[in-house]
Design a protein around this motif. Structure first.
Motif, PDB file in Angstrom:
ATOM      1  N   PHE A  65       8.411   4.951   2.739  1.00 19.75           N
ATOM      2  CA  PHE A  65       7.816   3.809   3.266  1.00 19.75           C
ATOM      3  C   PHE A  65       6.563   3.929   3.940  1.00 19.75           C
ATOM      4  N   ILE A  66       6.394   4.800   4.690  1.00 17.49           N
ATOM      5  CA  ILE A  66       4.729   5.041   5.299  1.00 17.49           C
ATOM      6  C   ILE A  66       3.998   5.429   4.330  1.00 17.49           C
ATOM      7  N   GLU A  67       4.270   6.151   3.458  1.00 14.80           N
ATOM      8  CA  GLU A  67       3.560   6.850   2.307  1.00 14.80           C
ATOM      9  C   GLU A  67       3.180   5.319   1.377  1.00 14.80           C
ATOM     10  N   ASN A  68       3.974   4.375   1.395  1.00 16.01           N
ATOM     11  CA  ASN A  68       3.761   3.314   0.459  1.00 16.01           C
ATOM     12  C   ASN A  68       2.677   2.225   1.478  1.00 16.01           C
ATOM     13  N   THR A  95       9.454   2.722  -7.173  1.00 15.34           N
ATOM     14  CA  THR A  95       8.782   1.814  -7.913  1.00 15.34           C
ATOM     15  C   THR A  95       7.901   0.975  -7.280  1.00 15.34           C
ATOM     16  N   PRO A  96       8.244   0.480  -5.860  1.00 16.01           N
ATOM     17  CA  PRO A  96       7.440  -0.395  -5.103  1.00 16.01           C
ATOM     18  C   PRO A  96       6.036   0.422  -4.884  1.00 16.01           C
ATOM     19  N   MET A  97       6.276   1.709  -4.541  1.00 20.13           N
ATOM     20  CA  MET A  97       4.883   2.719  -4.514  1.00 20.13           C
ATOM     21  C   MET A  97       4.134   2.475  -5.577  1.00 20.13           C
ATOM     22  N   GLU A 127      10.584  -5.679 -12.871  1.00 22.94           N
ATOM     23  CA  GLU A 127       9.832  -7.201 -13.492  1.00 22.94           C
ATOM     24  C   GLU A 127       8.300  -7.028 -13.015  1.00 22.94           C
ATOM     25  N   TYR A 128       8.214  -6.823 -11.712  1.00 21.94           N
ATOM     26  CA  TYR A 128       6.849  -6.870 -11.123  1.00 21.94           C
ATOM     27  C   TYR A 128       5.869  -5.825 -11.564  1.00 21.94           C
ATOM     28  N   THR A 129       6.215  -4.573 -11.991  1.00 22.91           N
ATOM     29  CA  THR A 129       5.603  -3.744 -12.758  1.00 22.91           C
ATOM     30  C   THR A 129       4.964  -4.166 -14.199  1.00 22.91           C
TER      31      THR A 129
END
Length: 465
Positions: A65-68, A95-97, A127-129
């Motif tokens: 999460f910090i990396e993101n 995936t979020p990253m 789907e966001y990707t």
């Protein structure tokens, strides 16, 4: 801290974090770090974010999460290489990253790099990707990327078709590659269309020169927002028909709230539709900027009303606007249209006061000197500008008008020395000069220099003469 961030009190979040560091004098938890990094991102406080990053332990740096959030932070300040480094070094790629790194590269105009990163990674997508991918392909907008985007669309999970975000992004991509049929198919599949979908389809029509379809679609929308209205007025401006003008007037008259941005679109529409009367009325009532002045000055020049252009030039200075290159070009063109001594005198004064004189501007002034029959200043300016074949043609024509054919021949020799390629117009002016001199042998020698492909009717008839 989370509550402060949720209430958009980002500065208070950072203050609270700094107070906590001073009091406890120990490493914060990952939850606290994530919240303060989010605040730094929202406030564009990159320095604070970088300072936090420097003091993170190796354990904290491995937190996904910090990396993101660090990826988002560095993307926000344009340091996409740093973001990429964090992403590539991560052992916890999520995936979020992945979505954040792709989106950040797009925001930093690195779409080709984003596409390559997408192809080189096997990270699970959502789907966001895919919505980001279609955006990437739309912005690159070449044959290869659009082909790749089309293939990805055909292979993506079918349930993603239920996402309005994905379908809208794909719709935009298909309009970019000119596949209006596919775009309309996707548009019709969406049961609950929002204004973003309508805007994407209307923009697609405009990009593919289908302005009437954009106008027709507009009237299917119950409550268009300002973005939709801007697209509609732009469509009417591109149509340039009386019917489009009347439709736009009716829509405009019914609007209750008319922001300045919207007024600009309507002003542009009046100008494109050649409606000088309404353009003047709207221009006088709106909050004007330098672009509005330029648009109106251009219309006055087109309508052969150069005095109105000069009036606006004075007015914009009264309103403390500094004339830019476009405004100055329009001003000198208006003086050239007037062809009077007073206009010439006014133009000289403005020109002499200029500190920066670009070559484009010098061309406008040269044209103005020629139109105002000022040979002396035209000669002086011609010799100091970075000349091209058009400038040579203008000056050669001027010498012919002033019955100085020998000067025309001198310029012809000079342009050859400067390795400029003569055009058909150059040779027509050259032959005119020769015929004025009456030197048959010289004329014959010059005629032999004319390429056969240039022997169009105008040149041929002059050679016979």
């Amino acid at each position: 801290m989370k509550r402060l961030n949720d209430n958009q009190q980002y500065r208070e979040t950072i203050i609270l974090y700094k107070d906590q560091i001073k009091k406890q004098k120990k490493q914060s938890t990952s939850l606290i770090i994530n919240q303060v990094l989010k605040a730094c991102i929202e406030l564009d406080d990159i320095k604070c974010g970088k300072d936090i990053h420097k003091n993170l332990s190796s354990y904290m740096l491995k937190n996904q999460f910090i990396e993101n959030n660090l990826i988002r932070l560095y993307m926000k300040c344009g340091d996409y290489e740093k973001s990429k480094q964090i992403f590539l070094n991560s052992n916890n790629k999520t995936t979020p990253m992945f979505n954040n790194i792709l989106n950040g590269l797009v925001d930093n105009n690195q779409c080709n790099e984003a596409l390559n990163l997408f192809k080189d990674n096997n990270i699970p997508t959502n789907e966001y990707t895919f919505s980001i991918l279609f955006k990437i392909c739309s912005q690159i907008n070449d044959k290869y990327s659009l082909k790749f985007g089309r293939k990805a669309f055909n292979q993506m999970p079918k349930n993603y078709h239920n996402s309005i975000v994905v379908i809208t992004s794909a719709l935009h991509m298909f309009t970019k590659c000119g596949d209006i049929y596919k775009a309309e198919q996707l548009f019709n599949e969406i049961k609950k269309k929002n204004l973003i979908v309508y805007g994407a389809m209307m923009n697609g029509y405009l990009e593919n020169n289908m302005e009437q379809r954009a106008v027709d679609l507009f009237f299917q929308i119950e409550k268009p927002n300002e973005i939709i209205l801007n697209i509609f007025f732009n469509a009417c401006a591109q149509l340039k028909t009386k019917n489009a003008l009347n439709l736009a007037k009716n829509v405009f008259d019914q609007l209750v709230v008319k922001s300045n941005d919207l007024l600009y679109s309507v002003l542009n529409m009046f100008i494109k539709c050649d409606d000088l009367e309404n353009a003047q009325i709207l221009f006088d009532r709106m909050k004007r900027d330098i672009i509005a002045y330029g648009s109106m000055m251009k219309l006055y020049n087109i309508k052969n009303q150069p005095l109105k252009t000069l009036e606006l030039y004075e007015k914009l200075q009264e309103e403390n606007f500094k004339p830019d290159k476009i405004i100055l070009n329009l001003f000198f063109n208006a003086c050239a249209q007037l062809k009077t001594k007073s206009a010439l005198h006014l133009a000289k004064n403005v020109f002499d006061e200029l500190i920066i004189k670009s070559n484009d501007l010098l061309y406008s002034v040269l044209n103005m000197f020629i139109k105002c029959d000022d040979l002396e200043n035209a000669q002086l300016l011609f010799h100091r500008i970075d000349r091209d074949i058009i400038a040579y043609g203008s000056m050669m024509k001027f010498y012919n008008i002033k019955n100085q054919p020998l000067k025309t021949l001198e310029l012809y020799q000079k342009l050859k020395e400067e390795n400029l390629k003569p055009t058909e117009i150059t040779f027509v002016l050259l032959i005119d000069a020769c015929s004025e001199i009456g030197d048959l042998s010289l004329s014959e020698s010059l005629i032999f220099q004319i390429p056969e492909s240039f022997f169009i009717k105008s040149i041929y008839s002059k050679c016979i003469d």
